[in-house]
Each structure stands twice: as structure tokens, then as C-alpha cells.
Design an enzyme around this catalytic site. Sequence first.
Site, PDB file in Angstrom:
ATOM      1  N   CYS A  42       0.818  -1.227   0.000  1.00  0.00           N
ATOM      2  CA  CYS A  42       0.000   0.000   0.000  1.00  0.00           C
ATOM      3  C   CYS A  42       0.847   1.269   0.000  1.00  0.00           C
ATOM      4  CB  CYS A  42      -0.931   0.008   1.201  1.00  0.00           C
ATOM      5  SG  CYS A  42      -1.861  -1.499   1.371  1.00  0.00           S
ATOM      6  N   HIS A  98      -3.913   6.679   3.186  1.00  0.00           N
ATOM      7  CA  HIS A  98      -4.273   5.374   2.627  1.00  0.00           C
ATOM      8  C   HIS A  98      -5.673   4.994   3.114  1.00  0.00           C
ATOM      9  CE1 HIS A  98      -4.177   1.410   1.155  1.00  0.00           C
ATOM     10  NE2 HIS A  98      -4.011   0.825   2.321  1.00  0.00           N
ATOM     11  N   ASN A 116      -9.977  -0.711  -0.078  1.00  0.00           N
ATOM     12  CA  ASN A 116      -8.515  -0.628  -0.079  1.00  0.00           C
ATOM     13  C   ASN A 116      -7.972  -1.146  -1.415  1.00  0.00           C
ATOM     14  OD1 ASN A 116      -5.772  -0.984   0.359  1.00  0.00           O
ATOM     15  ND2 ASN A 116      -6.001  -2.025   2.322  1.00  0.00           N
TER      16      ASN A 116
HETATM   17  O1  UT7 Z   1      -3.729  -1.879   3.757  1.00  0.00           O
HETATM   18  C1  UT7 Z   1      -3.159  -1.951   5.016  1.00  0.00           C
HETATM   19  C2  UT7 Z   1      -3.400  -3.244   5.661  1.00  0.00           C
HETATM   20  N1  UT7 Z   1      -4.699  -3.492   6.198  1.00  0.00           N
HETATM   21  C3  UT7 Z   1      -5.188  -2.847   7.256  1.00  0.00           C
HETATM   22  O2  UT7 Z   1      -4.664  -1.847   7.680  1.00  0.00           O
HETATM   23  C4  UT7 Z   1      -6.401  -3.423   7.900  1.00  0.00           C
HETATM   24  C5  UT7 Z   1      -6.382  -3.092   9.350  1.00  0.00           C
HETATM   25  N2  UT7 Z   1      -7.441  -3.755  10.111  1.00  0.00           N
HETATM   26  C6  UT7 Z   1      -8.740  -3.446  10.003  1.00  0.00           C
HETATM   27  O3  UT7 Z   1      -9.138  -2.620   9.216  1.00  0.00           O
HETATM   28  C7  UT7 Z   1      -9.687  -4.095  10.978  1.00  0.00           C
HETATM   29  O4  UT7 Z   1      -8.952  -4.809  11.937  1.00  0.00           O
HETATM   30  C8  UT7 Z   1     -10.692  -5.082  10.289  1.00  0.00           C
HETATM   31  C9  UT7 Z   1     -11.712  -4.289   9.485  1.00  0.00           C
HETATM   32  C10 UT7 Z   1      -9.969  -6.056   9.410  1.00  0.00           C
HETATM   33  C11 UT7 Z   1     -11.459  -5.849  11.347  1.00  0.00           C
HETATM   34  O5  UT7 Z   1     -12.113  -4.943  12.230  1.00  0.00           O
HETATM   35  P1  UT7 Z   1     -11.990  -5.136  13.807  1.00  0.00           P
HETATM   36  O6  UT7 Z   1     -12.831  -4.112  14.420  1.00  0.00           O
HETATM   37  O7  UT7 Z   1     -10.531  -5.137  14.138  1.00  0.00           O
HETATM   38  O8  UT7 Z   1     -12.649  -6.522  14.013  1.00  0.00           O
HETATM   39  P2  UT7 Z   1     -12.021  -7.854  14.644  1.00  0.00           P
HETATM   40  O9  UT7 Z   1     -11.028  -8.444  13.689  1.00  0.00           O
HETATM   41  O10 UT7 Z   1     -11.567  -7.580  16.044  1.00  0.00           O
HETATM   42  O11 UT7 Z   1     -13.300  -8.753  14.682  1.00  0.00           O
HETATM   43  C12 UT7 Z   1     -14.421  -8.410  15.485  1.00  0.00           C
HETATM   44  C13 UT7 Z   1     -15.510  -9.418  15.175  1.00  0.00           C
HETATM   45  C14 UT7 Z   1     -15.034 -10.855  15.153  1.00  0.00           C
HETATM   46  O12 UT7 Z   1     -16.063 -11.664  15.715  1.00  0.00           O
HETATM   47  P3  UT7 Z   1     -15.946 -12.205  17.218  1.00  0.00           P
HETATM   48  O13 UT7 Z   1     -14.682 -13.004  17.228  1.00  0.00           O
HETATM   49  O14 UT7 Z   1     -15.882 -10.991  18.080  1.00  0.00           O
HETATM   50  O15 UT7 Z   1     -17.195 -13.014  17.351  1.00  0.00           O
HETATM   51  C15 UT7 Z   1     -14.912 -11.164  13.698  1.00  0.00           C
HETATM   52  O16 UT7 Z   1     -15.086 -12.537  13.418  1.00  0.00           O
HETATM   53  O17 UT7 Z   1     -16.040  -9.159  13.879  1.00  0.00           O
HETATM   54  C16 UT7 Z   1     -16.049 -10.356  13.129  1.00  0.00           C
HETATM   55  N3  UT7 Z   1     -15.905 -10.056  11.717  1.00  0.00           N
HETATM   56  C17 UT7 Z   1     -16.958  -9.826  10.923  1.00  0.00           C
HETATM   57  N4  UT7 Z   1     -18.277  -9.809  11.142  1.00  0.00           N
HETATM   58  C18 UT7 Z   1     -19.082  -9.530  10.110  1.00  0.00           C
HETATM   59  C19 UT7 Z   1     -14.753  -9.933  11.010  1.00  0.00           C
HETATM   60  N5  UT7 Z   1     -15.049  -9.639   9.727  1.00  0.00           N
HETATM   61  C20 UT7 Z   1     -16.407  -9.558   9.655  1.00  0.00           C
HETATM   62  C21 UT7 Z   1     -17.302  -9.279   8.613  1.00  0.00           C
HETATM   63  N6  UT7 Z   1     -18.624  -9.276   8.888  1.00  0.00           N
HETATM   64  N7  UT7 Z   1     -16.894  -8.996   7.371  1.00  0.00           N
END
Ligand code: UT7
Length: 329
Positions: free
Chosen positions: A112, A252, A282
Site C-alpha cells: 500500500c 491510505h 482498499n
Molecule cells: O492496507 C493496510 C493493511 N490493512 C489494514 O490496515 C487493515 C487493518 N485492520 C482493520 O481494518 C480491521 O482490523 C478489520 C476491518 C480487518 C477488522 O475490524 P476489527 O474491528 O478489528 O474486528 P475484529 O477483527 O476484532 O473482529 C471483530 C468481530 C469478530 O467476531 P468475534 O470473534 O468478536 O465473534 C470477527 O469474526 O467481527 C467479526 N468479523 C466480521 N463480522 C461480520 C470480522 N469480519 C467480519 C465481517 N462481517 N466482514
Amino acid sequence: MGSNITGIGSYVPEEVLTNADLEKMVDTSEEWIVTRTGIKERRICPGDKAASDLGTEAARRAIADAGIEASDVEMIICATITGDMIFPSTACVIQNNLGIENVPCFDISAACSGFIYGLEIARNFVDNGRYNKVLVVAAECMSRVTDYKDRSTCVLLGDGSAAAIVERSDSNFGILDTYIAACGKFGNLLYVPAGGSRMPATHETVENRLHYMKMEGSSLFRIAVVAMGEAVKKVLEKNKIGIEHLSMIIPHQANIRIIQAVARMLNFPMEKMFLNIEKYGNMSAASVGVALDEAVKSKKVKKGDLVCMVSFGAGLTWAANIMRWGKDD
Ligand code: UT7
């Protein structure tokens, strides 16, 4: 004497993948995606096209914007992690598409951060007088490395491209400075395991979905906020520029909550953080380039404005630059 972006262009494919479409593919919801990421839709490259096709179109637009001919381009740098093939470089494919001959062409892999890295490489070639009119392209088909069975990544990514012409400048306009950095010890937070020399393609790698991106989202989130915030601070401090002098930050577009957290960390108003994440998600290296192009074309960035681009991605890599936007009439 310095370097300046004298032409900018971008291109995204027409096909739109909405949150409603993703609801039919994985266990997710419009509400989760919008509140947790800020993304509503993203663009998908058609099956018969590749990163070079997107990049070629963006390049044509940047060349036209600079008011030059393709034959004037003296070097092509392509930032991509989803190049057409392992080799030859996507920059060489773009060169051929544009009908340019006998100029150096190469790809860079900085994920990125690739567009800002690419601009910095171009700036150095231009500043040392060896080349002028360097074409920097960021072209990504993230959909090709996205696992549409993995809800934690597939909602985030999209395809697109951006391009810039970097030329010598003897005016006050131009790229004032750049900060680029990397930390390989966190490489395992964001990667595609198979398809390279460590794990070549086999039936097993395909069956086990190892040609798709794997990501530790929440660890990345925390590192991204600090790295992007620090990158902006470093490049400003080195140049003794107060953040209040920035007209706009072009961040970004990985997650709107990352952008909000960076704005809070910098004590910078959210209204001056350029956003288009809602439309594209992204697009890796292409994100900041497309955002800059849209900011300029929509006149949110105007001649004379001090602008900062900042990005963060796999590697891990991160980068920020400052530019006095505009060119002599
Ligand atoms: O380009 C540079 C590299 N990428 C990034 O910078 C990405 C950085 N990270 C993020 O943007 C965020 O961490 C994410 C959007 C990927 C995830 O958001 P989060 O608030 O950190 O969620 P999490 O990974 O802590 O997950 C929270 C919950 C989980 O469920 P449980 O374990 O609490 O029951 C996940 O399984 O949300 C769940 N979850 C979803 N639920 C519905 C994860 N993806 C989804 C989804 N739909 N698409």
C-alpha cells in the site's frame, strides 16, 4: 531545483461489488462493513484484464494531464503487489501498451505504500539529473488475491490504478520531502503464502487457499495508526512545517477508523482528511494515488496547497510525503 508531479490520472474498472453482494457470499452485513470499515462498495477488474490494463489507462490520463506525449517518458516505475505475472515486470507490459521504447522500466513491491515509495524513487532520479519525466504507476487487482470465503478480508479490498508524471521543477511547486520506512519483522501480519519461491503452486496450495491474502487485522490496525501518524509528524518536523499549514492529508484508504484515529493522534480535523474509501475500499498502492487525483480534480486540493500523502501496508512498509501542489502556467 526539485521534482514535481506535473500530471496525475487514475482509472478504476466499472464493475461494482457492493456490500449487499458480499452479504450473499459470506456471513457479513452491510451494517458491520460500514460501521467497522467505512466501505460501501469496491471495483472489480474484469476477468480478461489485469493490473497492467488498469495501470495503462491511468498512465494515459497522467500523460495527457501533464501535456506531454508517451514518447517523452524517460522511465517507468510500477508499484504493484498484484502484477500481471511474476515476471516480466508490469512496468514493462505498460511500456509496451503505451508504445514507449528504450527506457528503463521496473516494478517495486511496497504494497500500500508503493505509490509514495515510487514517487520518492522517481524524485531521486529526477533530482540527481539522470532522468526527467518519470512515469510512476500504481496498479492493483487486489480481487485476484482476495479469498471471497474469508469475511475478515474480502470486504476490504478493491481494484484500481493511479499514475503520475514526475518532472524537474524550478518553481516553488513540487514534492518537498518524503519519509519512507519498513519493518520486516511484522511481515507475517499481511502476506500471500504461496506462489513465490518459498511455496510454489501445487494442488495443495490451491486446495488450502494459500494463494490468497492472509491478514491479522487488529494487530495491523494498531500498528497502522501509530506508523502513519509518526510518518506525518516526522516529515513535517524535518521540514519545520506545522501541521496547521497542511490544507489536506491524503491517507491510505484501508479503514475509516484508522483514518479517524490518525486524525485524532495528529490533532488534525477530519474534514481535511480526504476520503473515498466508501467507493473503492482498499486498492493497496493505488489508493493514495486515486485519492490524490480525485482531490485535485474535485478542487479539494488547489494550486499552492500544502498536501501530505501517507500510507501503510504489507512489509510492513509506511511512507509520507509533503507537496506544494501546482505547476507553473
Ligand atoms: O492496507 C493496510 C493493511 N490493512 C489494514 O490496515 C487493515 C487493518 N485492520 C482493520 O481494518 C480491521 O482490523 C478489520 C476491518 C480487518 C477488522 O475490524 P476489527 O474491528 O478489528 O474486528 P475484529 O477483527 O476484532 O473482529 C471483530 C468481530 C469478530 O467476531 P468475534 O470473534 O468478536 O465473534 C470477527 O469474526 O467481527 C467479526 N468479523 C466480521 N463480522 C461480520 C470480522 N469480519 C467480519 C465481517 N462481517 N466482514
